[in-house]
Write an enzyme that holds these catalytic residues in place. Structure first.
Site, PDB file in Angstrom:
ATOM      1  N   HIS A 289       5.429   6.860   0.311  1.00  0.00           N
ATOM      2  CA  HIS A 289       6.024   5.523   0.346  1.00  0.00           C
ATOM      3  C   HIS A 289       7.537   5.662   0.314  1.00  0.00           C
ATOM      4  CE1 HIS A 289       6.428   1.234  -0.429  1.00  0.00           C
ATOM      5  NE2 HIS A 289       7.307   1.529  -1.364  1.00  0.00           N
TER       6      HIS A 289
ATOM      7  N   ASP B  50      10.946   3.636   0.438  1.00  0.00           N
ATOM      8  CA  ASP B  50      11.622   2.346   0.427  1.00  0.00           C
ATOM      9  C   ASP B  50      12.775   2.394   1.425  1.00  0.00           C
ATOM     10  OD1 ASP B  50      10.190   0.813  -1.650  1.00  0.00           O
ATOM     11  OD2 ASP B  50      10.715   2.545  -2.877  1.00  0.00           O
TER      12      ASP B  50
ATOM     13  N   ASP C 283       3.405  -1.963  -1.945  1.00  0.00           N
ATOM     14  CA  ASP C 283       4.388  -2.062  -3.028  1.00  0.00           C
ATOM     15  C   ASP C 283       5.105  -3.407  -3.097  1.00  0.00           C
ATOM     16  OD1 ASP C 283       5.839  -0.982  -5.171  1.00  0.00           O
ATOM     17  OD2 ASP C 283       7.501  -0.430  -3.877  1.00  0.00           O
TER      18      ASP C 283
ATOM     19  N   HIS D 198      11.137  -4.924   1.071  1.00  0.00           N
ATOM     20  CA  HIS D 198      10.702  -5.419  -0.239  1.00  0.00           C
ATOM     21  C   HIS D 198      11.554  -4.999  -1.445  1.00  0.00           C
ATOM     22  CE1 HIS D 198       8.107  -1.669  -0.018  1.00  0.00           C
ATOM     23  NE2 HIS D 198       8.633  -1.535  -1.215  1.00  0.00           N
TER      24      HIS D 198
HETATM   25 ZN    ZN Z   1       8.547   0.194  -2.409  1.00  0.00          ZN
END
Ligand code: ZN
Length: 1040
Positions: free
Chosen positions: A266, A268, A378, A583
């Site tokens: 994951h 970001d 997430d 996000h």
């Molecule tokens: Zn995230």
């Protein structure tokens, strides 16, 4: 044969604890490494022949870096400060005596490293992601080069940036990063394999528990392996390994649960580091994944976010080509279908469509197929409109896990059908281990089975493993652990799988699954609807700008054959907006560097959008616009919304003087205004003896006290008072806002216990516009310790709402500013606008599910109504609110200090409005008026040419909103019209147009025509039928 001597006729272990600890010490990294197995993992070592470095504040390409002047460096040196980059040149010379051995280049530092070899990135190195080795050879051959040069690009930031003192604290600008190891080593793979065996057995012995005989079988096997194994004699290792293999190959019965392990990382797109660093994080992580795939052909890796693929495609073309190969092999699996993993609450309906449109089209173009599952592990909650949007974009499956973070209520399912506000359903799976960053441990696979809320309904679940955020994803060790657990009695089956394989099986098992209707509300991070007000405002404004550019450009395209629709410019601007919806950006949970980037992108959309808008208007209204030196006594007014509007506008005369005018403009069209219309009733404003001010416009009448508070709000038709006796509305209140940890993210329930009304008056209410077309009054308050708030309260002729234009100089710490409207309305539910529709939430706190929603998100309006009457609050850039009992609160500003210590400090401007109404909010036009507040009319000086008003589109039913008009993708001769049913009703509507339409057909959100989607062109227009909150897209082919 010492193993034999040691192995037979030994006494069995008598004591569980000593046996357990004996095995622990045998593989310990801390104890007895002089004589245990762990101490033998590495053989001989050898330092680099030379090590030199050069440092830069920029993130530069390899070619530029290697041309710089490098200075000598050594292990133990430190580099920095934060966000700098060090390039190391490492000359290696492998000793000839290491022939036949596995040789690693080991690099340890607290920064994030990328190894380059022959001008290509080859390995990401991150200590925190357990990646410190670049494998030079599995078995050194004489023919292989023994001398080589590597470069290591070291970013001076950790996995999670450089927070000072805590992960989410603002970055420490002065952090230093130390190189603690750089050397060649011999890697003893046989020792490593035994260590993995023993770790798994030890975990089984400890975690399966004393009631389970498998626990003892694992323990005794491990104990026996220690007996068999002489760490100084590798010839004893195979016998020990065979003991482990024997127990791992004892299989499960048929009923055992199957875990689908999918590699994942994951990343970001920006968070505690800027966007630019994410590009390198992607490259470091994905090159590591590619290396693992080369040596593990069964290994699969799910990878989301088209934007990240696009970054790697443009910055690392060599790596991207390798990724494309592994995508073709089915190992590197693109998932998600969106441009980024966006916030699931705040983007508009059209923005969410564009996330999918940009994402799915990218995946189709690059990899030949669209994604079949939405992937948002997430994100801080999920709109109840998402199921319909997914279905419209070719997706029937959804994976997330964030609701496991709920603070109050445990979500009741892991595998279920999720049903949106229109009734669309998608098969939804939460990996029951409640994580998207597993490490392939016994503990995690056991938790996955135990925690699964749908036992007996489904027997398969997902297990996403790998370090995220630059940790480089999975490791070889994770894969090797799971190989041993593939089918071992006592543990769930673990198979390397893909999201498609998992969902295909879940679909087959889905007959008894539960259904969850409505939003997936995250009971946490509710401050993210408000934090970083400038980002929220940028998002709302830029959504409006791109809407207007598209509408005006599509109209110009349809009316003028020479107009070039700005498709590529619009794609570029949309992608900037979509990126900022990531996000941790739109929610405001990012560091200051990211906020600066985001605001720059919004500025770019505003700048370029204004230019595109001017071009479209010039093309659309060519003959009507004022010649350079014209007299300019008339004004062109354009309306991008699909209904006629009568509003007060401000126009600028030849001498620069501003005058007001009341105008009526047809739906999606324009009108020339020469003689302003006179209102049926002008606005009257008068001051009363006690200093209060009364304003009325024939629709509503208000009374304001000296602090700008409403003491009365009446609908004149019915003489209905909206406010309870003795209560003031437009009451500001300040709350202490100290969450438990996640500062920018969380506002806690207990903040409500600290309410302080704002009553410190700096400048009492005075009349600023005396009435006529517009009346207004303004005042200034002191807020908190060191902030001020100035508000202009505006009532326009014929307007059903009162506007509050608000300026705040905000300089607080850990305070939350809200404005409250107590209303004389009794209802157990309030209604909130969401994407392409609305939903209701309770106004009471009966159950834990009710009170956990003490702070909720919405879009342009919220409403509380009883039969026949209600009050709505509208806004132009806010997203947080609450409605408790009969008080509507709009959340205005927060002041968190982590991860951005400067969040929201400074000047803020926003507008909200209150609209009392008779009848339902649907019949009263609350939805339309909230659009009107957000989409001001365009006012342009015009020539004095005569011209009738012109309308391009109108819709026969007030329940149906024409939201979007744009050129079709890949079809320059067609436009797409997107409409939705906004009232929650079943309705037939006629779409009327004055554009030269040759052909009309229904299409999906990806603009693929529907089978049998042809729509006849009839006298009344195009007949469309809607069910509640149904979104319809129509492709209109234009006559050239
Ligand atoms: Zn995230």
């Amino acid at each position: 044969m010492r193993s034999k001597q040691r192995g037979c006729s030994m006494a069995a272990p008598k004591h569980r604890r000593t046996a357990l600890e004996r095995v622990e010490k045998f593989i310990s990294e801390t104890y007895f490494t002089d004589c245990n197995l762990r101490g033998r993992l590495f053989g001989d070592r050898c330092p680099p022949a030379s090590l030199s470095c050069f440092q830069t504040s920029r993130r530069i390409p390899y070619d530029e870096a290697v041309g710089q002047k490098f200075s000598p460096a050594k292990v133990g040196d430190s580099f920095g400060p934060t966000w700098e980059t060090c390039w190391f040149k490492v000359e290696l010379s492998i000793p000839p005596a290491w022939a036949g051995r596995e040789v690693h280049f080991v690099w340890e530092s607290d920064g994030e490293g990328m190894v380059w070899r022959d001008a290509q990135p080859v390995q990401g190195l991150t200590k925190e992601g357990e990646k410190t080795s670049y494998i030079l050879t599995r078995s050194l051959k004489e023919m292989e080069p023994h001398s080589l040069t590597l470069y290591v690009e070291l970013a001076c930031n950790g996995l999670f940036g450089a927070g000072k003192g805590s992960m989410i604290a603002p970055p420490d600008p002065d952090r230093r990063f130390t190189l603690s190891k750089a050397e060649l080593v011999i890697f003893n793979r046989d020792v490593y394999e035994l260590l993995v065996d023993l770790e798994i057995l030890l975990d089984m012995a400890q975690l399966l528990g004393e009631e389970n005989q498998r626990s003892f079988q694992a323990l005794y096997t491990a104990n026996q392996m220690v007996n068999v194994c002489d760490v100084t004699d590798p010839s004893t290792f195979p016998a020990a390994h065979d003991l482990a293999a024997a127990i791992f190959s004892q299989r499960n019965g048929e009923s055992q649960h199957t875990i689908h392990a999918v590699g994942h990382c994951h990343i970001d797109s920006a968070w505690l580091w800027p966007y630019e660093e994410t590009i390198r994080k992607c490259a470091r992580s994905w090159v590591t994944v590619v290396r693992l795939m080369e040596s593990n052909p069964e290994f699969t890796f799910a990878c989301s976010q088209a934007q990240q693929f696009e970054w790697v495609r443009s910055w690392y073309p060599g790596l991207y080509a390798q990724i494309q190969d592994f995508v073709a092999k089915g190992q590197f699996v693109p998932v998600g279908g969106t441009w980024v993993e966006m916030d699931g609450n705040l983007p508009s309906g059209e923005s969410m469509v564009r996330q999918f449109l940009q994402g799915q089209r990218f995946f189709q173009q690059q990899f030949g197929r669209i994604c079949s599952e939405f992937w948002l592990p997430d994100t801080f909650g999920y709109s109840a409109q998402l199921p319909q949007l997914m279905r419209g974009c070719g997706i029937r499956r959804f994976l997330t896990q964030k609701l496991s973070w709920n603070l109050v209520n445990a979500f009741p399912n892991h595998t279920f059908f999720w049903e949106g506000i229109d009734g669309s359903r998608v098969l939804t799976h939460f990996p029951p281990g409640d994580s998207y960053g597993m490490h392939g441990r016994v503990e995690e696979v056991l938790k996955t089975v135990k925690n699964n809320k749908d036992k007996g309904l489904v027997n398969h679940s997902a297990f996403l493993f790998g370090f995220g955020d630059g940790g480089g994803g999975p490791t070889q060790k994770m894969l090797d652990r799971m190989k041993r657990m593939s089918d071992t009695d006592g543990l769930p089956r673990v198979q390397i799988s893909t999201p498609d394989q998992l969902f295909s099986i879940l679909e087959k098992e889905s007959s008894q699954l539960c259904t969850w209707v409505g939003e997936l509300f995250l009971e946490l991070h509710n401050g993210t609807y408000t934090t970083q007000a400038q980002i929220k405002k940028g998002n709302r404004e830029c959504e409006r700008i791109l809407h207007d550019v598209e509408v005006l450009s599509a109209l110009a395209l349809a009316r003028g054959s020479t107009f070039q629709y700005p498709a590529s410019q619009l794609q570029r601007l949309w992608r900037l907006l979509l990126l900022n919806q990531f996000h941790d950006v739109l929610p405001g949970s990012c560091i200051q560097l990211v906020v600066e980037d985001a605001l720059r992108y919004y500025a770019e959309i505003r700048r370029a959008g204004a230019g595109l808008q001017d071009e479209a208007i010039r093309s659309l209204c060519r003959d009507l616009l004022q010649p350079e030196a014209g007299s300019g006594e008339s004004t062109l007014v354009l309306n991008t919304l699909p209904w006629e509007r009568t509003e007060v506008i401000t126009r600028t005369g030849p001498a620069g003087t501003e005058t007001l005018a009341l105008v009526t403009v047809p739906s999606m069209g324009y009108a020339i205004v020469r003689e302003p219309v006179l209102p049926a009733q002008p606005v009257a404003v008068r001051r009363q003896a006690d200093g209060s001010i009364v304003m009325e416009n024939g629709v509503i009448a208000v009374c304001l006290d000296v602090m700008g508070r409403l003491t009365s709000l009446r609908l004149l038709d019915s003489q209905r008072e909206s406010l309870p006796d003795g209560c003031c509305a437009n009451q500001f209140a300040l709350f202490d806002d100290v969450p438990l940890y996640w500062d920018a993210w969380d506002v806690m329930d207990y903040h409500l216990e600290t309410r302080k009304p704002v009553t410190s008056l700096l400048k009492p209410l005075e009349i600023t516009l005396a009435g006529g077309l517009r009346g207004s009054a303004s005042f200034t308050l002191r807020v908190g310790e060191s902030s001020t708030l100035t508000q202009e309260i505006i009532l326009d002729a014929m307007s059903p709402y009162l506007r509050f234009l608000t300026q705040v100089e905000w300089n607080e710490a850990h305070k939350f500013l809200k404005v409250e409207f107590p209303v004389q309305v009794r209802s157990t539910n309030a209604t909130y606008e969401i994407q392409f529709g609305h939903l209701q939430r309770p106004t009471h706190w009966n159950t834990s599910w009710d009170w956990a929603r003490f702070e909720v998100w919405f879009h342009k309006w919220l409403d509380v109504s009883e039969h026949g009457f209600g009050v709505a609050l509208l806004n132009d850039c806010k997203y947080g609110a609450s409605a408790h009992r009969n008080v509507l609160s709009l959340s205005l500003l927060r002041a968190p200090k982590s991860p951005d210590a400067t969040a929201d400090i400074g000047h803020q401007q926003f507008t909200y409005a209150v609209m009392p109404h008779q009848g339902s909010f649907q019949d009263a036009g609350v939805i339309q008026h909230a659009y009107n507040l957000n989409f001001p009319l365009h006012v342009v000086p015009a020539s004095s040419a005569q011209c009738p008003a012109w309308s391009a589109f109108s819709v026969s039913s007030p329940a149906v909103v024409l939201e979007t008009l744009k050129q079709a993708e890949d079809r320059p001769d067609a436009v797409v019209v997107r409409l939705y049913e906004a009232h929650g009703s079943t309705v037939v509507a006629w779409l009327q147009t004055s554009l030269p339409v040759k052909e009309a057909m229904l299409c999906d959100l990806l603009e693929q025509p529907a089978a049998e989607g042809r729509l006849p062109l009839e006298q009344q227009g195009i007949r469309l039928s809607f069910t509640p909150f149904h979104v319809l897209s129509v492709l209109l082919v234009l006559r050239q």
